[in-house]
Design a protein around this motif. Sequence first.
Motif, PDB file in Angstrom:
ATOM      1  N   LEU A 139     -10.109   1.642   2.791  1.00  0.00           N
ATOM      2  CA  LEU A 139      -9.198   0.505   2.716  1.00  0.00           C
ATOM      3  C   LEU A 139      -9.600  -0.430   1.588  1.00  0.00           C
ATOM      4  CD1 LEU A 139      -6.809  -1.057   3.896  1.00  0.00           C
ATOM      5  CD2 LEU A 139      -8.440  -2.233   5.400  1.00  0.00           C
TER       6      LEU A 139
ATOM      7  N   ARG B  92      -7.706  -1.484  -5.736  1.00  0.00           N
ATOM      8  CA  ARG B  92      -6.842  -0.805  -6.701  1.00  0.00           C
ATOM      9  C   ARG B  92      -5.523  -1.549  -6.846  1.00  0.00           C
ATOM     10  NH1 ARG B  92      -6.263   4.827  -4.708  1.00  0.00           N
ATOM     11  NH2 ARG B  92      -8.518   4.783  -5.040  1.00  0.00           N
ATOM     12  N   ARG B  93      -5.009  -2.050  -5.698  1.00  0.00           N
ATOM     13  CA  ARG B  93      -3.775  -2.836  -5.717  1.00  0.00           C
ATOM     14  C   ARG B  93      -3.965  -4.110  -6.533  1.00  0.00           C
ATOM     15  NH1 ARG B  93      -3.227  -7.343  -3.164  1.00  0.00           N
ATOM     16  NH2 ARG B  93      -1.189  -8.213  -2.633  1.00  0.00           N
TER      17      ARG B  93
ATOM     18  N   THR C  19       0.428   4.712  -2.084  1.00  0.00           N
ATOM     19  CA  THR C  19      -0.928   4.784  -2.649  1.00  0.00           C
ATOM     20  C   THR C  19      -1.937   5.376  -1.676  1.00  0.00           C
ATOM     21  OG1 THR C  19      -1.633   2.576  -1.888  1.00  0.00           O
ATOM     22  CG2 THR C  19      -0.421   2.679  -3.970  1.00  0.00           C
ATOM     23  N   VAL C  20      -1.527   5.614  -0.436  1.00  0.00           N
ATOM     24  CA  VAL C  20      -2.473   6.065   0.596  1.00  0.00           C
ATOM     25  C   VAL C  20      -2.642   7.584   0.531  1.00  0.00           C
ATOM     26  CG1 VAL C  20      -2.927   6.165   3.067  1.00  0.00           C
ATOM     27  CG2 VAL C  20      -1.821   4.148   2.082  1.00  0.00           C
TER      28      VAL C  20
ATOM     29  N   ARG D 225     -11.067   0.337  -1.199  1.00  0.00           N
ATOM     30  CA  ARG D 225     -10.659   0.931  -2.476  1.00  0.00           C
ATOM     31  C   ARG D 225      -9.160   0.738  -2.717  1.00  0.00           C
ATOM     32  NH1 ARG D 225     -14.287   4.988  -0.833  1.00  0.00           N
ATOM     33  NH2 ARG D 225     -12.583   6.251   0.008  1.00  0.00           N
ATOM     34  N   LEU D 226      -8.367   0.927  -1.668  1.00  0.00           N
ATOM     35  CA  LEU D 226      -6.918   0.778  -1.802  1.00  0.00           C
ATOM     36  C   LEU D 226      -6.548  -0.659  -2.156  1.00  0.00           C
ATOM     37  CD1 LEU D 226      -5.711   2.905   1.250  1.00  0.00           C
ATOM     38  CD2 LEU D 226      -5.345   3.439  -1.172  1.00  0.00           C
TER      39      LEU D 226
ATOM     40  N   LEU E 256       0.806  -1.221   0.000  1.00  0.00           N
ATOM     41  CA  LEU E 256       0.000   0.000   0.000  1.00  0.00           C
ATOM     42  C   LEU E 256       0.840   1.273   0.000  1.00  0.00           C
ATOM     43  CD1 LEU E 256      -2.835  -0.883   2.562  1.00  0.00           C
ATOM     44  CD2 LEU E 256      -2.928  -0.971   0.058  1.00  0.00           C
TER      45      LEU E 256
END
Length: 230
Positions: free
Chosen positions: A212, A218-219, A132-133, A214-215, A129
Amino acid sequence: MGRKTYGQFCGLAHALDVVGERWTLLIVRELSSGPKRYTDLVDSLPGIGTSLLATRVRQLEADGVVQRRLALDQPGSAVVYELSDSGRELALAMLPLANWGTRHQMGDADITAEAFRAEWLVTYLAADLRGTVPTDLAATYEFHIADSVACLHLRGGRVTVTPGACETDADVTLRADAPTVMAMLGDKISISEAIADKRLEVSGDRAASSALQRLLERRMEAGASLAAAE
């Protein structure tokens, strides 16, 4: 007696001169989530002898991967070990290897027969992560995986992990078994699918849990795009 080397003018060979010994990379894994006392390392690496651990730590210090300092917030100003800048770069370089192991070498793994700490999986997740945060996201996530707990902190664009329960009430609590989290890390199941299949239970602040999710998704999308490109 000097350490054996491969004697090859190659970056991989020289890297393996440093990290190719048994337990060395696992020590780096333990320190990737933050400084630890020697006794913490002993507790988190069941199976390693204390003399061998001391030897490996000394060698990592000599190689500039690990450094020691006094932790004034610890009882008696205890000595703690932490990764150097070089060590943190090594920890990031280990992630593709850990992901490869997750995808291809754990099909027959049995959590009932092997040591497990939630911190290990959450640390790998945290590393994925990083970068990307959003800087305006401030939340803590408490992961209950099997019988182990770890806390993920997202604040100001930074990602950190601490073993055990969060020191203050977590914004979001997540509960799952280890195979489910491994499947998520291996991009075999999305967080939405895990929730729908009731393999992952999420409770707490909805905005923080959605952030979280979405993150993580996306990953997963980024990993799928990379695999397609290859």
